[in-house]
Design an enzyme around this catalytic site. Sequence first.
Site, mmCIF file in Angstrom:
data_model
loop_
_atom_site.group_PDB
_atom_site.id
_atom_site.type_symbol
_atom_site.label_atom_id
_atom_site.label_comp_id
_atom_site.label_asym_id
_atom_site.label_seq_id
_atom_site.Cartn_x
_atom_site.Cartn_y
_atom_site.Cartn_z
ATOM 1 N N GLY A 1 -22.250 -53.660 40.737
ATOM 2 C CA GLY A 1 -23.086 -53.532 41.947
ATOM 3 C C GLY A 1 -24.314 -52.869 41.281
ATOM 4 N N CYS B 1 -17.323 -52.549 36.116
ATOM 5 C CA CYS B 1 -18.843 -52.343 35.971
ATOM 6 C C CYS B 1 -19.423 -51.106 36.903
ATOM 7 C CB CYS B 1 -19.538 -53.203 36.429
ATOM 8 S SG CYS B 1 -21.198 -53.675 35.718
ATOM 9 N N HIS C 1 -17.853 -57.687 33.024
ATOM 10 C CA HIS C 1 -17.322 -58.188 34.140
ATOM 11 C C HIS C 1 -16.372 -59.660 33.932
ATOM 12 C CE1 HIS C 1 -21.293 -57.851 36.777
ATOM 13 N NE2 HIS C 1 -21.109 -56.974 36.018
ATOM 14 N N GLU D 1 -14.461 -61.447 35.472
ATOM 15 C CA GLU D 1 -14.161 -62.690 36.332
ATOM 16 C C GLU D 1 -14.685 -64.011 35.922
ATOM 17 O OE1 GLU D 1 -18.106 -62.141 36.646
ATOM 18 O OE2 GLU D 1 -16.895 -60.392 37.103
#
Length: 393
Positions: free
Chosen positions: A229, A257, A351, A353
């Site tokens: 975020g 993050c 990250h 993902e």
Amino acid sequence: MTGSTTGALLVLEDGRVFRGESYGATGETFGEAVFSTGMTGYQETLTDPSYHRQVVVMTAPHIGNTGVNDDDRESKRIWVAGYVVRDPARVPSNWQSVRSLDEELTEQGVVGISGIDTRALTRHLRERGAMRVGISSTETDPDALLQRVLAAGEMKGAELSDEVSTREAYVVPAVGEKRFTVAALDLGIKANTPRMMSERGIEVHVLPATSSLEEVNAVSPDGLFFSNGPGDPAATTGQVELLKGALAQGLPYFGICFGNQLFGRALGFGTYKLKYGHRGINQPVMDRTTNKVEVTAHNHGFAVDAPLEGSTRTEFGDATVSHVCLNDDVVEGLELRDDAGTLKSFSVQYHPEAAAGPHDAAYLFDRFVDLMESSVSRRSQSDLLNQRTEEEA
């Protein structure tokens, strides 16, 4: 290029001026100027909520070659405040493409600039640091635009997660047999994150950033997750208190993050603003628990201030730095263990993902599964022991 060829102006807060052509929507925008070193994956970058209020400079010279599709979005909209490219594609070419990047930027009202020396701009940001910037295709006077840049808000001290978070909780069901339930706090979550958890048999309850510990516990989670975020972690207090409460009750935690930075603050560490940050899909990180090096995707302008060597005693257990960036030794991950050395919670700064790429860090979701599995097993054994004690009594 299908868009306008109107002139455009870019002015940094230190007075540096670049002139180019309008790209995307006509108008004016302000934000923090940052650069991304990814050579591809621009659609995932644009739709990553972590880039809220940031003007992204692409270091790769050719952007827009593969157009835009409806499958690679990481959220429902583009979040960048502005976009800076050198040579935009005149015609997109990809079997998935449904429209050009220029058309997408225009449709969503994102003001950009093209035809400037992005290498010179990137070198300037590396030397001077990330700073406020303005892009305008309506203003021709640099001094006038500079005054509006200097009046714009700064990233330091900004609490932004609530601006990008979901307003209503929703559930991403497990694929196949459900194994665990996870409460995922949406601080700017990317779509592929709950998807990767669901593929591992996790039912993901995505909750608003303002959720309380009571609302987290209401879904009876086996684990707690904090997403990526935007904003300054030092300006965020509510989520840190929530996390402290969850750690105190022994709930396994995984953060990425922004979730790594808030984990650090919950453990008692400070955070600080990096000079120009890490952004792109080609950042080398070492997992110190395995000594393996992985190429990772980054988007952060802040970092955790924790000692690289040794462990730090906290109220929740012993905290250590588990991952380190090989470019500059910035903390890229934390682990929390109990007195017996058992892993209780962990986080990474990047990250994992894989949106957009690479896939080196997908193992972290498996590590989260293993963590919850161990926690459930310990609880079951504890419940069984308590039951036997009561029966004997």
